[in-house]
Design a protein around this motif. Structure first.
Motif, mmCIF file in Angstrom:
data_model
loop_
_atom_site.group_PDB
_atom_site.id
_atom_site.type_symbol
_atom_site.label_atom_id
_atom_site.label_comp_id
_atom_site.label_asym_id
_atom_site.label_seq_id
_atom_site.Cartn_x
_atom_site.Cartn_y
_atom_site.Cartn_z
ATOM 1 N N CYS A 160 20.768 -41.861 -46.855
ATOM 2 C CA CYS A 160 20.393 -41.786 -48.264
ATOM 3 C C CYS A 160 21.626 -41.993 -49.141
ATOM 4 O O CYS A 160 21.603 -42.762 -50.114
ATOM 5 N N HIS A 161 22.710 -41.347 -48.770
ATOM 6 C CA HIS A 161 23.954 -41.446 -49.544
ATOM 7 C C HIS A 161 24.501 -42.874 -49.523
ATOM 8 O O HIS A 161 24.789 -43.468 -50.573
ATOM 9 N N ILE A 162 24.633 -43.444 -48.321
ATOM 10 C CA ILE A 162 25.199 -44.789 -48.221
ATOM 11 C C ILE A 162 24.248 -45.803 -48.861
ATOM 12 O O ILE A 162 24.679 -46.783 -49.475
ATOM 13 N N GLY A 163 22.940 -45.547 -48.745
ATOM 14 C CA GLY A 163 21.940 -46.454 -49.305
ATOM 15 C C GLY A 163 22.011 -46.579 -50.819
ATOM 16 O O GLY A 163 21.440 -47.519 -51.388
ATOM 17 N N GLN A 164 22.722 -45.651 -51.455
ATOM 18 C CA GLN A 164 22.896 -45.786 -52.906
ATOM 19 C C GLN A 164 23.759 -46.993 -53.260
ATOM 20 O O GLN A 164 23.753 -47.461 -54.401
ATOM 21 N N SER A 165 24.499 -47.506 -52.265
ATOM 22 C CA SER A 165 25.352 -48.672 -52.529
ATOM 23 C C SER A 165 24.627 -49.998 -52.303
ATOM 24 O O SER A 165 25.207 -51.058 -52.552
ATOM 25 N N GLY A 166 23.397 -49.953 -51.801
ATOM 26 C CA GLY A 166 22.673 -51.215 -51.611
ATOM 27 C C GLY A 166 21.690 -51.125 -50.455
ATOM 28 O O GLY A 166 21.334 -50.031 -49.996
ATOM 29 N N GLU A 167 21.260 -52.290 -50.011
ATOM 30 C CA GLU A 167 20.229 -52.367 -48.973
ATOM 31 C C GLU A 167 20.830 -51.896 -47.648
ATOM 32 O O GLU A 167 21.876 -52.391 -47.221
ATOM 33 N N PHE A 168 20.152 -50.969 -46.979
ATOM 34 C CA PHE A 168 20.773 -50.332 -45.814
ATOM 35 C C PHE A 168 19.727 -50.047 -44.740
ATOM 36 O O PHE A 168 19.424 -48.904 -44.425
ATOM 37 N N ASN A 169 19.161 -51.116 -44.189
ATOM 38 C CA ASN A 169 18.311 -50.977 -43.010
ATOM 39 C C ASN A 169 19.232 -50.971 -41.797
ATOM 40 O O ASN A 169 20.102 -51.839 -41.682
ATOM 41 N N PHE A 170 19.049 -50.003 -40.908
ATOM 42 C CA PHE A 170 19.929 -50.002 -39.736
ATOM 43 C C PHE A 170 19.237 -49.445 -38.503
ATOM 44 O O PHE A 170 18.231 -48.735 -38.597
ATOM 45 N N LEU A 171 19.794 -49.787 -37.355
ATOM 46 C CA LEU A 171 19.419 -49.210 -36.062
ATOM 47 C C LEU A 171 20.668 -48.576 -35.467
ATOM 48 O O LEU A 171 21.751 -49.171 -35.497
ATOM 49 N N LEU A 172 20.507 -47.383 -34.916
ATOM 50 C CA LEU A 172 21.640 -46.629 -34.362
ATOM 51 C C LEU A 172 21.158 -45.916 -33.114
ATOM 52 O O LEU A 172 20.079 -45.328 -33.109
ATOM 53 N N SER A 173 21.941 -45.979 -32.044
ATOM 54 C CA SER A 173 21.538 -45.275 -30.825
ATOM 55 C C SER A 173 22.745 -44.720 -30.080
ATOM 56 O O SER A 173 23.821 -45.316 -30.081
ATOM 57 N N ASP A 174 22.516 -43.584 -29.443
ATOM 58 C CA ASP A 174 23.520 -42.993 -28.552
ATOM 59 C C ASP A 174 23.062 -43.126 -27.091
ATOM 60 O O ASP A 174 23.614 -42.480 -26.205
ATOM 61 N N GLY A 175 22.048 -43.952 -26.877
ATOM 62 C CA GLY A 175 21.543 -44.167 -25.523
ATOM 63 C C GLY A 175 20.385 -43.254 -25.179
ATOM 64 O O GLY A 175 19.655 -43.515 -24.224
ATOM 65 N N GLU A 176 20.204 -42.190 -25.950
ATOM 66 C CA GLU A 176 19.099 -41.273 -25.704
ATOM 67 C C GLU A 176 17.988 -41.504 -26.744
ATOM 68 O O GLU A 176 16.829 -41.684 -26.403
ATOM 69 N N ARG A 177 18.390 -41.477 -28.008
ATOM 70 C CA ARG A 177 17.461 -41.740 -29.102
ATOM 71 C C ARG A 177 17.843 -43.036 -29.811
ATOM 72 O O ARG A 177 19.001 -43.443 -29.792
ATOM 73 N N LEU A 178 16.845 -43.630 -30.457
ATOM 74 C CA LEU A 178 17.133 -44.775 -31.321
ATOM 75 C C LEU A 178 16.679 -44.392 -32.726
ATOM 76 O O LEU A 178 15.504 -44.104 -32.957
ATOM 77 N N PHE A 179 17.641 -44.363 -33.652
ATOM 78 C CA PHE A 179 17.338 -44.024 -35.038
ATOM 79 C C PHE A 179 17.166 -45.320 -35.830
ATOM 80 O O PHE A 179 18.004 -46.225 -35.738
ATOM 81 N N ALA A 180 16.069 -45.382 -36.598
ATOM 82 C CA ALA A 180 15.788 -46.570 -37.403
ATOM 83 C C ALA A 180 15.655 -46.140 -38.855
ATOM 84 O O ALA A 180 14.802 -45.308 -39.184
#
Lengths: 267, 267
Positions: B164-184
């Motif tokens: 939410c914080h970083i998204g204030q700077s613009g469009e911020f769709n991302f995928l992030l994973s530590d190998g256990e979960r995938l955050f979208a």
């Protein structure tokens, strides 16, 4: 045990020829069947191919052998597992970021009862002595030098002291690079060859394959290839002195401190 | 701009079918020609293929398309450069280690005048807004939670606040994973499909290719595929709500906090 292959050059150079011979040792001409990997620096970027299987049978290794990725620094490794299961996370080379640069590390040897105290900044993902040593090295550098990389001479001295310290736990031949320099530490066996104009027609030791480097280079090109055992059977490979650390930069060893043994290039 | 592709499954699953359609968008059916990459988790290990060129023309992408690497978490990206030159170090996905786990990140969007203050623990190697955001996320997590990873709910809440914080700077769709979960995280556009028994015969939107997943799965398999735009033209793709963060675990979204929008699987 394992085998190491490194390349350091002054112009982006592909490693297809050397990798052809090296790859054969991963299950064909030798028994290093427990994984393989190769890391290429391109500018500040790095790409790492890893597989927890024999390179001799690997379609990815076959692609790498034929796909000329041009790089100033390459580190490759074929694995015969000593510590750590045959799994992707235990496959060399390992990669971390420090000071906004990628660092790549591969190890040949075996460290016994080696459990360094780590701050937590760099932690192993797998269970090898090798990755622990890599984390130990970067952790020490980060703690000692903070957020600013030291001058090359200072970095060399710190790495030499670390290699000597960690080497007390066992055999510790390694290759380490930040994309600019390639550091090679010989604990028991590591050889290198320097290639420059006029280039030789080199013949692989592991396959009946030759290349005339004069056809694919310019007179200013310089390349150093470092390996556990000579990859060609008609070039002058220099045996590194056990206990020595060499810094390769722009295709040749550079004098950064004591114990740097530099040989003349092969003619 | 760029496009994202992610996969999260409860059994090691290959992504060859989805990647076939996705790869075509890198220069064939769409204009994302400035690089591509894909990261596969296998156990705790991760392997990342990166190329600063169009996936449609890439021999490495062609190999990945045919080589069934089985994984619980995959993140892929095709790039149309906005910030940062077309270079390897600016190619997604990016990789770092935190808490002894590999973390993988890819971004679609554009962050304007985004210059976060970083402690130095994680620094960008390249010059993209995306890698800065990744370093910002991990830096914040490391500072907040020290050397011990928090519980999933706590991690989710921290990531949601950061997105939410970083998204204030613009469009911020991302995928992030530590190998256990995938955050979208969906800032503007991100869709997903849930596949489970009875599986559909899926047909690609970008190529005339179908696969009957019943032939290659067991009744207990569950797979979530996340993408910028639907990859098939005969399945129920759920549009994520802008501003929402989903945590995918074992092939489906899990409730870890507020703003988790979970849809029923496609039948």
């Amino acid at each position: 045990m394992c085998q190491l292959l490194g390349m350091n050059a002054n112009v982006p150079t592909d490693i297809c020829f050397s990798f052809t011979g090296f790859k054969a040792r991963g299950g064909l001409t030798d028994h290093h069947r427990d994984g393989w990997g190769i890391a290429f620096f391109e500018g500040r970027g790095a790409r790492v191919f890893l597989e927890p299987c024999a390179s001799a049978d690997s379609p990815v290794a076959e692609l790498v052998r034929h796909y000329p990725i041009r790089s100033l620094n390459v580190i490759s490794h074929i694995r015969k597992a000593t510590q750590g299961e045959i799994r992707l996370e235990n496959t060399h080379p390992f990669q971390r970021e420090l000071w906004g640069r990628h660092w790549i590390f591969a190890h040949n040897g075996n460290l016994l009862d080696y459990q360094p105290t780590l701050s937590g900044r760099f932690l192993p993902v797998g269970s090898t002595d090798s990755e622990r040593a890599f984390c130990h090295i970067l952790d020490t550098l980060a703690q000692r030098f903070g957020h600013t990389p030291p001058a090359p001479q200072v970095l060399y001295a710190a790495l030499r002291a670390l290699a000597c310290h960690i080497g007390q736990s066992g055999e510790f031949n390694f290759l380490l690079s930040d994309g600019e320099r390639l550091f090679a530490h010989c604990s028991s066996r590591l050889v290198y060859v320097l290639r420059q104009s006029p280039f030789p027609v080199a013949h692989l030791a592991d396959e009946d394959m030759s290349v005339d480097f004069n056809q694919v280079t310019t007179p200013d090109d310089r390349v150093a290839v470092i390996a556990t055992l000579p990859l060609t059977d008609n070039e002058h490979w220099v045996q590194m002195t056990p206990g020595s650390l060499l810094s390769f930069h722009l295709g040749q060893p550079e004098i950064l401190g004591e114990n740097t043994t530099v040989a003349a290039p092969a003619r």
